[in-house]
Design a protein around this motif. Structure first.
Motif, PDB file in Angstrom:
ATOM      1  N   GLU A   1       2.376   2.240  -3.399  1.00 58.81           N
ATOM      2  CA  GLU A   1       1.495   2.713  -4.468  1.00 58.81           C
ATOM      3  C   GLU A   1       1.749   4.200  -4.719  1.00 58.81           C
ATOM      4  O   GLU A   1       1.938   4.973  -3.769  1.00 58.81           O
ATOM      5  CB  GLU A   1       0.032   2.492  -4.092  1.00 58.81           C
ATOM      6  CG  GLU A   1      -0.362   1.036  -4.022  1.00 58.81           C
ATOM      7  CD  GLU A   1      -1.788   0.826  -3.510  1.00 58.81           C
ATOM      8  OE1 GLU A   1      -2.487   1.828  -3.224  1.00 58.81           O
ATOM      9  OE2 GLU A   1      -2.187  -0.345  -3.392  1.00 58.81           O
ATOM     10  N   PRO A   2       1.766   4.618  -5.981  1.00 58.22           N
ATOM     11  CA  PRO A   2       2.017   6.026  -6.299  1.00 58.22           C
ATOM     12  C   PRO A   2       1.102   7.004  -5.554  1.00 58.22           C
ATOM     13  O   PRO A   2       1.536   8.093  -5.172  1.00 58.22           O
ATOM     14  CB  PRO A   2       1.789   6.100  -7.813  1.00 58.22           C
ATOM     15  CG  PRO A   2       2.097   4.721  -8.302  1.00 58.22           C
ATOM     16  CD  PRO A   2       1.622   3.798  -7.195  1.00 58.22           C
ATOM     17  N   ALA A   3      -0.126   6.622  -5.307  1.00 54.62           N
ATOM     18  CA  ALA A   3      -1.068   7.501  -4.601  1.00 54.62           C
ATOM     19  C   ALA A   3      -0.640   7.760  -3.151  1.00 54.62           C
ATOM     20  O   ALA A   3      -1.094   8.724  -2.532  1.00 54.62           O
ATOM     21  CB  ALA A   3      -2.473   6.896  -4.624  1.00 54.62           C
ATOM     22  N   ASN A   4       0.235   6.918  -2.613  1.00 51.65           N
ATOM     23  CA  ASN A   4       0.670   7.045  -1.214  1.00 51.65           C
ATOM     24  C   ASN A   4       2.105   7.547  -1.078  1.00 51.65           C
ATOM     25  O   ASN A   4       2.731   7.370  -0.033  1.00 51.65           O
ATOM     26  CB  ASN A   4       0.508   5.697  -0.501  1.00 51.65           C
ATOM     27  CG  ASN A   4      -0.946   5.298  -0.398  1.00 51.65           C
ATOM     28  OD1 ASN A   4      -1.804   6.136  -0.132  1.00 51.65           O
ATOM     29  ND2 ASN A   4      -1.217   4.033  -0.641  1.00 51.65           N
ATOM     30  N   LYS A   5       2.606   8.194  -2.135  1.00 50.67           N
ATOM     31  CA  LYS A   5       3.991   8.660  -2.148  1.00 50.67           C
ATOM     32  C   LYS A   5       4.292   9.597  -0.976  1.00 50.67           C
ATOM     33  O   LYS A   5       5.333   9.472  -0.324  1.00 50.67           O
ATOM     34  CB  LYS A   5       4.285   9.358  -3.474  1.00 50.67           C
ATOM     35  CG  LYS A   5       5.709   9.816  -3.635  1.00 50.67           C
ATOM     36  CD  LYS A   5       5.927  10.420  -5.022  1.00 50.67           C
ATOM     37  CE  LYS A   5       7.354  10.885  -5.172  1.00 50.67           C
ATOM     38  NZ  LYS A   5       7.600  11.426  -6.524  1.00 50.67           N
TER      39      LYS A   5
ATOM     40  N   LYS B   1       2.795   9.774   1.997  1.00 52.01           N
ATOM     41  CA  LYS B   1       2.777   8.994   3.246  1.00 52.01           C
ATOM     42  C   LYS B   1       4.065   8.188   3.367  1.00 52.01           C
ATOM     43  O   LYS B   1       4.683   8.136   4.431  1.00 52.01           O
ATOM     44  CB  LYS B   1       1.558   8.073   3.268  1.00 52.01           C
ATOM     45  CG  LYS B   1       1.525   7.089   4.400  1.00 52.01           C
ATOM     46  CD  LYS B   1       1.105   7.719   5.695  1.00 52.01           C
ATOM     47  CE  LYS B   1       0.911   6.629   6.744  1.00 52.01           C
ATOM     48  NZ  LYS B   1       0.948   7.144   8.075  1.00 52.01           N
TER      49      LYS B   1
ATOM     50  N   THR C   1       0.830  -1.209   0.000  1.00 50.12           N
ATOM     51  CA  THR C   1       0.000   0.000   0.000  1.00 50.12           C
ATOM     52  C   THR C   1       0.861   1.254   0.000  1.00 50.12           C
ATOM     53  O   THR C   1       0.605   2.199  -0.753  1.00 50.12           O
ATOM     54  CB  THR C   1      -0.953   0.001   1.217  1.00 50.12           C
ATOM     55  OG1 THR C   1      -1.793  -1.161   1.131  1.00 50.12           O
ATOM     56  CG2 THR C   1      -1.805   1.248   1.258  1.00 50.12           C
TER      57      THR C   1
END
Length: 183
Positions: A95-99, A101, A92
């Motif tokens: 994932e690019p969307a969580n860069k 974080k 998780t």
């Protein structure tokens, strides 16, 4: 009789069983007083125990930062530390969307400046048994002496044990830890 602080610092320095210094070139560099030629990222890449950390640093876009001038002190979790996270956590975070974080978690393992084992032990002693380390991420880690070594406690109350110390790189120092710390 040697001072207990010296004995602890030497004991911590001898705990360095990882591959950061296992190559002949790295061993020769460590044996000399010359500055190491490998930076923090190169040191991590040379270690078979830090592949997950390297992949995370790349995914978070932190390679150039950690190759920068520094100096940095990095508390580097092993692959086993990442494997111990709840199922799906690493995937998780990658994932690019969580860069953002992921970058926050990784920079929580970095302290500005070069803090070797002896300095850290000195800070703990001067602090009456604990030292607060402000991370590059902005939050604090607490360092304490525990079971003959140094333990770091994160904002969530998790504790990581320092398992190898003073792995000197051209732009700082790496200390290996057995747990991923969370801000």
């Amino acid at each position: 009789m040697k001072h207990p602080r010296f004995i602890l610092a030497v004991s911590l320095a001898l705990l360095a069983p990882t591959a950061f210094a296992a190559t002949p070139a790295a061993t020769a560099a460590a044996a000399s007083t010359a500055r190491p030629s490998t930076d923090i990222v190169g040191g991590a890449m040379a270690s078979p125990d830090h592949g997950t950390l390297v992949a995370a640093v790349k995914a978070a876009g932190l390679v150039d930062t950690l190759k920068g001038k520094g100096p940095f002190t990095v508390f580097a979790p092993t692959n086993a530390a990442f494997d111990a996270l709840p199922a799906g956590t690493v995937e998780t975070l990658l994932e690019p969307a969580n860069k953002a974080k992921l970058a926050s978690v990784l920079t929580y393992h970095v302290v500005a400046g070069s803090v070797d084992a002896a300095t850290l032990v000195g800070q703990i002693e001067a602090g009456g048994g604990s030292a607060t380390l402000t991370t590059v991420q902005g939050e604090a880690l607490t360092a304490r002496l525990a079971n003959g070594g140094v333990a770091l406690t994160d904002a969530q109350g998790n504790t990581a044990r320092v398992t190898a110390t003073d792995l000197r790189q051209s732009n700082g120092v790496i200390h290996v830890i057995d747990t991923v710390l969370m801000p």
